[in-house]
Design a protein around this motif. Structure first.
Motif, PDB file in Angstrom:
ATOM      1  N   GLN A  15       0.826  -1.202   0.000  1.00  0.00           N
ATOM      2  CA  GLN A  15       0.000   0.000   0.000  1.00  0.00           C
ATOM      3  C   GLN A  15       0.860   1.252   0.000  1.00  0.00           C
ATOM      4  OE1 GLN A  15      -2.608   0.307   3.334  1.00  0.00           O
ATOM      5  NE2 GLN A  15      -3.773   2.045   2.514  1.00  0.00           N
ATOM      6  N   ALA A  16       1.917   1.276   0.781  1.00  0.00           N
ATOM      7  CA  ALA A  16       2.801   2.436   0.820  1.00  0.00           C
ATOM      8  C   ALA A  16       3.507   2.627  -0.517  1.00  0.00           C
ATOM      9  CB  ALA A  16       3.824   2.261   1.939  1.00  0.00           C
ATOM     10  N   GLN A  17       3.893   1.557  -1.149  1.00  0.00           N
ATOM     11  CA  GLN A  17       4.530   1.677  -2.464  1.00  0.00           C
ATOM     12  C   GLN A  17       3.544   2.211  -3.504  1.00  0.00           C
ATOM     13  OE1 GLN A  17       5.917  -2.349  -2.953  1.00  0.00           O
ATOM     14  NE2 GLN A  17       7.923  -1.920  -2.015  1.00  0.00           N
ATOM     15  N   ALA A  18       2.273   1.777  -3.409  1.00  0.00           N
ATOM     16  CA  ALA A  18       1.253   2.292  -4.338  1.00  0.00           C
ATOM     17  C   ALA A  18       1.029   3.782  -4.115  1.00  0.00           C
ATOM     18  CB  ALA A  18      -0.045   1.517  -4.165  1.00  0.00           C
ATOM     19  N   ASN A  19       0.972   4.213  -2.867  1.00  0.00           N
ATOM     20  CA  ASN A  19       0.807   5.641  -2.574  1.00  0.00           C
ATOM     21  C   ASN A  19       1.980   6.450  -3.114  1.00  0.00           C
ATOM     22  OD1 ASN A  19      -1.608   5.126  -1.262  1.00  0.00           O
ATOM     23  ND2 ASN A  19      -0.638   4.976   0.767  1.00  0.00           N
ATOM     24  N   GLN A  42       1.206  12.277  -9.709  1.00  0.00           N
ATOM     25  CA  GLN A  42       0.683  13.612  -9.462  1.00  0.00           C
ATOM     26  C   GLN A  42       1.760  14.671  -9.669  1.00  0.00           C
ATOM     27  OE1 GLN A  42      -0.870  13.224  -5.498  1.00  0.00           O
ATOM     28  NE2 GLN A  42      -2.855  12.409  -6.187  1.00  0.00           N
ATOM     29  N   LEU A  43       3.007  14.327  -9.359  1.00  0.00           N
ATOM     30  CA  LEU A  43       4.100  15.265  -9.615  1.00  0.00           C
ATOM     31  C   LEU A  43       4.258  15.507 -11.108  1.00  0.00           C
ATOM     32  CD1 LEU A  43       6.524  16.977  -8.745  1.00  0.00           C
ATOM     33  CD2 LEU A  43       7.903  14.862  -8.774  1.00  0.00           C
ATOM     34  N   GLN A  44       4.163  14.451 -11.883  1.00  0.00           N
ATOM     35  CA  GLN A  44       4.281  14.613 -13.338  1.00  0.00           C
ATOM     36  C   GLN A  44       3.159  15.511 -13.877  1.00  0.00           C
ATOM     37  OE1 GLN A  44       4.282  10.632 -14.906  1.00  0.00           O
ATOM     38  NE2 GLN A  44       6.383  10.182 -14.209  1.00  0.00           N
ATOM     39  N   GLU A  45       1.963  15.341 -13.347  1.00  0.00           N
ATOM     40  CA  GLU A  45       0.833  16.176 -13.754  1.00  0.00           C
ATOM     41  C   GLU A  45       1.070  17.634 -13.364  1.00  0.00           C
ATOM     42  OE1 GLU A  45      -4.006  16.485 -12.978  1.00  0.00           O
ATOM     43  OE2 GLU A  45      -2.834  14.819 -12.174  1.00  0.00           O
ATOM     44  N   ALA A  46       1.586  17.836 -12.167  1.00  0.00           N
ATOM     45  CA  ALA A  46       1.848  19.210 -11.716  1.00  0.00           C
ATOM     46  C   ALA A  46       2.963  19.850 -12.524  1.00  0.00           C
ATOM     47  CB  ALA A  46       2.202  19.194 -10.234  1.00  0.00           C
ATOM     48  N   GLU A  47       3.971  19.090 -12.892  1.00  0.00           N
ATOM     49  CA  GLU A  47       5.064  19.646 -13.698  1.00  0.00           C
ATOM     50  C   GLU A  47       4.575  20.030 -15.082  1.00  0.00           C
ATOM     51  OE1 GLU A  47       8.928  17.354 -11.683  1.00  0.00           O
ATOM     52  OE2 GLU A  47       7.931  16.495 -13.454  1.00  0.00           O
ATOM     53  N   ALA A  48       3.648  19.233 -15.661  1.00  0.00           N
ATOM     54  CA  ALA A  48       3.071  19.596 -16.971  1.00  0.00           C
ATOM     55  C   ALA A  48       2.276  20.887 -16.870  1.00  0.00           C
ATOM     56  CB  ALA A  48       2.187  18.455 -17.472  1.00  0.00           C
ATOM     57  N   ALA A  83       2.354  23.952  -6.580  1.00  0.00           N
ATOM     58  CA  ALA A  83       1.788  22.604  -6.703  1.00  0.00           C
ATOM     59  C   ALA A  83       2.893  21.577  -6.949  1.00  0.00           C
ATOM     60  CB  ALA A  83       0.757  22.576  -7.830  1.00  0.00           C
ATOM     61  N   VAL A  84       3.875  21.943  -7.789  1.00  0.00           N
ATOM     62  CA  VAL A  84       4.986  21.032  -8.040  1.00  0.00           C
ATOM     63  C   VAL A  84       5.768  20.771  -6.744  1.00  0.00           C
ATOM     64  CG1 VAL A  84       7.205  20.798  -9.203  1.00  0.00           C
ATOM     65  CG2 VAL A  84       5.203  21.591 -10.468  1.00  0.00           C
ATOM     66  N   ALA A  85       6.041  21.824  -5.964  1.00  0.00           N
ATOM     67  CA  ALA A  85       6.749  21.664  -4.705  1.00  0.00           C
ATOM     68  C   ALA A  85       5.965  20.776  -3.743  1.00  0.00           C
ATOM     69  CB  ALA A  85       7.031  23.024  -4.078  1.00  0.00           C
ATOM     70  N   ALA A  86       4.642  20.966  -3.723  1.00  0.00           N
ATOM     71  CA  ALA A  86       3.805  20.157  -2.840  1.00  0.00           C
ATOM     72  C   ALA A  86       3.838  18.684  -3.252  1.00  0.00           C
ATOM     73  CB  ALA A  86       2.375  20.679  -2.842  1.00  0.00           C
ATOM     74  N   ARG A  87       3.802  18.441  -4.591  1.00  0.00           N
ATOM     75  CA  ARG A  87       3.829  17.056  -5.058  1.00  0.00           C
ATOM     76  C   ARG A  87       5.181  16.388  -4.731  1.00  0.00           C
ATOM     77  NH1 ARG A  87      -1.253  16.105  -4.873  1.00  0.00           N
ATOM     78  NH2 ARG A  87      -2.502  17.359  -6.353  1.00  0.00           N
ATOM     79  N   ARG A  88       6.227  17.152  -4.842  1.00  0.00           N
ATOM     80  CA  ARG A  88       7.535  16.600  -4.485  1.00  0.00           C
ATOM     81  C   ARG A  88       7.608  16.253  -2.995  1.00  0.00           C
ATOM     82  NH1 ARG A  88      11.261  20.772  -8.092  1.00  0.00           N
ATOM     83  NH2 ARG A  88      10.952  19.675 -10.099  1.00  0.00           N
ATOM     84  N   SER A  89       7.050  17.111  -2.174  1.00  0.00           N
ATOM     85  CA  SER A  89       6.997  16.809  -0.735  1.00  0.00           C
ATOM     86  C   SER A  89       6.130  15.587  -0.459  1.00  0.00           C
ATOM     87  CB  SER A  89       6.460  18.015   0.040  1.00  0.00           C
ATOM     88  OG  SER A  89       7.319  19.128  -0.106  1.00  0.00           O
ATOM     89  N   ALA A  90       5.055  15.473  -1.221  1.00  0.00           N
ATOM     90  CA  ALA A  90       4.180  14.314  -1.049  1.00  0.00           C
ATOM     91  C   ALA A  90       4.917  13.026  -1.417  1.00  0.00           C
ATOM     92  CB  ALA A  90       2.918  14.471  -1.889  1.00  0.00           C
ATOM     93  N   ILE A  91       5.758  13.099  -2.440  1.00  0.00           N
ATOM     94  CA  ILE A  91       6.550  11.929  -2.824  1.00  0.00           C
ATOM     95  C   ILE A  91       7.512  11.554  -1.705  1.00  0.00           C
ATOM     96  CG2 ILE A  91       8.358  11.131  -4.384  1.00  0.00           C
ATOM     97  CD1 ILE A  91       6.972  12.603  -6.621  1.00  0.00           C
ATOM     98  N   GLN A  92       8.170  12.548  -1.119  1.00  0.00           N
ATOM     99  CA  GLN A  92       9.091  12.267  -0.008  1.00  0.00           C
ATOM    100  C   GLN A  92       8.363  11.608   1.160  1.00  0.00           C
ATOM    101  OE1 GLN A  92      10.948  16.011   0.910  1.00  0.00           O
ATOM    102  NE2 GLN A  92      12.295  15.967  -0.892  1.00  0.00           N
TER     103      GLN A  92
END
Length: 401
Positions: free
Chosen positions: A121-125, A132-138, A177-186
């Motif tokens: 589950q953690a790997q899926a998240n 979501q980061l890729q979407e935000a970067e686009a 949004a990109v910064a937030a997605r990167r933090s979410a990835i971390q």
């Protein structure tokens, strides 16, 4: 008058005189007495002699140079009670008493299907957060282009200030949004690591190379790192590094001056009486046991034997010097009083099955209180102490208690 004299006369007519002589009866009695004496002498001569005995023993060359003897036990200086960091039911146990294990080897495992699900589950998240980061970067690239066009147009006064401000705000929002997605990835990746650690905690590994001494849990037991439950177990196994075995011996306070660090020792184990191993004083515990008035010394094994095990009782001889190579083997020795000289040769009387055997021996030097000899003898043979000259080979003897 004559009549009176006749009355006094003795009448011998009624007496009979025996013609048999008394000597035959006397001869019969004398013969019986002589036979009895002979029988007593014969029986007395065949009676086994009562003797005291001593044993043929091994005499070690270290005995004369021993300054102090002490007793102790073998102990591993590196040992551990291996427990689980997680709580759960023991699913698999891959070792038993005596198993040799390597550092990092999995020796047991807890049930972990739920923890594996949490890892997945953690790997899926984390994968979702990367998407979501890729979407935000686009979105960021689009808003950046729009902002650049708005900047050019505002310079030409082709758009209003409000349109320019709107493009600028969308661009800043996209960057946030990109910064937030990167933090979410971390955060998602950190959660993955947390669940992976939890999964790893269900595997119990050996902390070092060693041997399993005891098994404390079985498959199906509930394990807890703090053993708080009534039916839960703490350590799964206990193990020791056999390369760190030492003898812990107590030395009296009064004898401390006879022992020093690095001093040569000879170690004899009660479980292996035929083995003498070289040792060396490795350390001294800097405290005194008040109840026994002793100080503990730790003796390192210079020589090793695979049969040496923890908690074996041992005797330690502290030596004046290191033993030479030719002083490592025992010599055959006896009490000097068991040797007698006959016609310029030395011999001993061995008792075997209640009979005496004469064994010729060659006498060497004294080693302590024992006389070193060689001959057709084996360790443990019983020899007569102070043998009398009349004792011969084949004579029957009894051993005094």
């Amino acid at each position: 008058m004559s009549t009176d004299l006749n009355q006094l006369k003795i009448d011998r007519s009624g007496l009979t005189v025996s013609s048999r002589s008394p000597w035959p009866k006397r001869l019969i009695w004398l013969a019986a007495i002589a036979v009895t004496v002979v029988v007593i002498m014969v029986l007395g001569g065949n009676r086994p002699a009562n003797v005291s005995t001593t044993s043929v023993v091994n005499v070690w060359p270290s005995q004369p140079i021993t300054v102090l003897n002490a007793t102790g036990y073998v102990a591993a200086q590196r040992k551990a009670a291996v427990a689980s960091k997680g709580t759960g039911r023991l699913e698999w146990l891959g070792v038993r008493e005596g198993s040799v294990v390597k550092q990092g080897e999995v020796i047991a495992r807890l049930e972990n299907s739920d923890v594996k699900a949490q890892v997945e589950q953690a790997q899926a998240n984390a994968a979702v957060a990367r998407s979501q980061l890729q979407e935000a970067e686009a979105e960021l690239r689009n808003t950046e282009l729009a902002f650049k066009r708005a900047k050019e147009l505002i310079a030409q006064k082709l758009i209003s200030t409000s349109d320019y401000d709107l493009a600028d705000a969308r661009y800043a929002q996209a960057k946030a949004a990109v910064a937030a997605r990167r933090s979410a990835i971390q955060a998602a990746e950190a959660n993955v690591r947390v669940t992976q650690v939890a999964l790893e905690n269900t595997s119990i590994r050996a902390p070092f190379d060693g041997v399993v001494l005891t098994k404390n849990a079985n498959v199906g037991d509930v394990l807890s790192p703090f053993n708080t439950g009534l039916d839960s177990k703490g350590a799964v196994v206990s193990m020791a590094d056999m390369n760190t075995l030492e003898v812990e011996a107590d030395v009296s306070e009064a004898s401390l001056g006879k022992v020093k660090l690095g001093q040569a020792c000879e170690i004899q184990l009660d479980g292996l009486p035929e083995v003498r191993l070289l040792g060396e004083v490795a350390s001294m515990v800097p405290s005194v046991d008040r109840s026994k008035a002793t100080v503990m010394f730790k003796i390192r094994f210079v020589e090793t034997d695979a049969r040496v095990l923890p908690d074996m009782s041992a005797k330690v001889a502290f030596l004046e010097r290191t033993l030479a190579a030719d002083e490592r083997k025992p010599r055959m020795g006896v009490n000097p009083q068991a040797i007698r000289s006959v016609d310029n040769r030395k011999e001993v009387l061995r008792v075997r099955d209640g009979k005496l055997e004469v064994i010729a021996v060659t006498v060497a030097s004294m080693l302590g209180d024992a006389q070193i000899i060689s001959g057709d003898l084996t360790i443990g043979d019983k020899l007569v102490l102070n043998p009398a000259p009349e004792l011969k080979a084949g004579a029957a003897v009894t051993v005094a208690e």
